[in-house]
Design an enzyme around this catalytic site. Structure first.
Site, PDB file in Angstrom:
ATOM      1  N   ASP A  18      43.382  37.902  37.286  1.00 37.16           N
ATOM      2  CA  ASP A  18      42.675  36.684  37.394  1.00 37.16           C
ATOM      3  C   ASP A  18      43.347  35.637  38.408  1.00 37.16           C
ATOM      4  OD1 ASP A  18      39.577  34.982  37.295  1.00 37.16           O
ATOM      5  OD2 ASP A  18      40.752  34.585  38.448  1.00 37.16           O
ATOM      6  N   ASP A  35      46.408  38.356  42.457  1.00 34.21           N
ATOM      7  CA  ASP A  35      45.518  38.709  43.533  1.00 34.21           C
ATOM      8  C   ASP A  35      44.866  40.493  43.016  1.00 34.21           C
ATOM      9  OD1 ASP A  35      43.989  40.129  45.271  1.00 34.21           O
ATOM     10  OD2 ASP A  35      44.773  39.071  47.032  1.00 34.21           O
ATOM     11  N   ASP A  57      34.997  42.211  35.457  1.00 37.59           N
ATOM     12  CA  ASP A  57      33.908  41.160  36.134  1.00 37.59           C
ATOM     13  C   ASP A  57      34.485  40.098  37.816  1.00 37.59           C
ATOM     14  OD1 ASP A  57      31.672  39.285  35.582  1.00 37.59           O
ATOM     15  OD2 ASP A  57      33.203  37.944  34.290  1.00 37.59           O
ATOM     16  N   LYS A  97      31.906  45.205  37.057  1.00 37.59           N
ATOM     17  CA  LYS A  97      31.300  44.214  38.126  1.00 37.59           C
ATOM     18  C   LYS A  97      30.722  45.049  40.039  1.00 37.59           C
ATOM     19  CE  LYS A  97      30.692  39.534  38.308  1.00 37.59           C
ATOM     20  NZ  LYS A  97      30.269  38.611  37.814  1.00 37.59           N
TER      21      LYS A  97
END
Ligand SMILES: C[S@@+](CC[C@H](N)C(=O)[O-])C[C@H]1O[C@@H](n2cnc3c(N)ncnc32)[C@H](O)[C@@H]1O
Length: 141
Positions: A18, A35, A57, A97
């Site tokens: 993350d 990143d 996600d 997602k």
């Protein structure tokens, strides 16, 4: 990551990334802060040869401008899919997602070129008013 740890069990490995620091450590997972666009494949793999599953996600910070948010979400999804295409073991699976929008159909077709079973999923845990959906592919080749 917490759910994945339960699924893989004590002999599995979970790697998470993350951009932002996590609010709490996640015991048992190898967590990278960075990143997704610039973290190398080698950093993600560590000592692993390949992944069996890649989950994304990721979502952009929303601007309220629908087209911008959709495009940023699609870029994050495609980055995760590109990594999956490079790092998944044969037979592996991908779930990502994406915000519903004009790019989704082409991206779904891209998934179908490498995965034998492709599905669009709106889980019960996703708020009905949210434009997020998940595209999943099984049977990577
Ligand atoms: C909807 S949150 C999900 C976070 C986590 N899966 C959870 O359930 O708490 C989306 C996450 O995507 C991360 N993100 C957005 N862009 C990213 C990028 N370029 N690289 C890495 N993470 C990113 C954000 O920092 C945010 O934590």
């Amino acid at each position: 990551m917490q759910y994945a740890l339960k699924v893989v069990g004590p002999h599995g490995a979970v790697v998470g990334i993350d951009r932002d620091p996590l609010p709490q450590p996640i015991a048992g997972a190898r967590v990278l802060q960075g990143d997704a666009f610039t973290t190398s494949d080698g950093e993600l793999l560590g000592k692993l040869a390949a992944f069996d599953v890649v989950l994304s996600d990721m979502a952009p910070n929303t601007t309220g401008i629908r087209a911008t948010d959709q495009a940023r979400s699609a870029a994050l999804f495609e980055e995760a899919l590109t990594r999956a295409e490079r790092l998944l073991a044969p037979g592996g699976a991908f779930v990502g997602k994406i915000f519903q929008g004009p790019d989704v159909e082409a991206i779904r077709r891209r998934l179908a070129t490498r995965f034998s079973d492709v599905r669009t999923i709106k889980p019960e845990s996703s708020r009905s008013e949210s434009i997020e959906i998940f595209l999943a592919g099984k049977g990577f080749a």
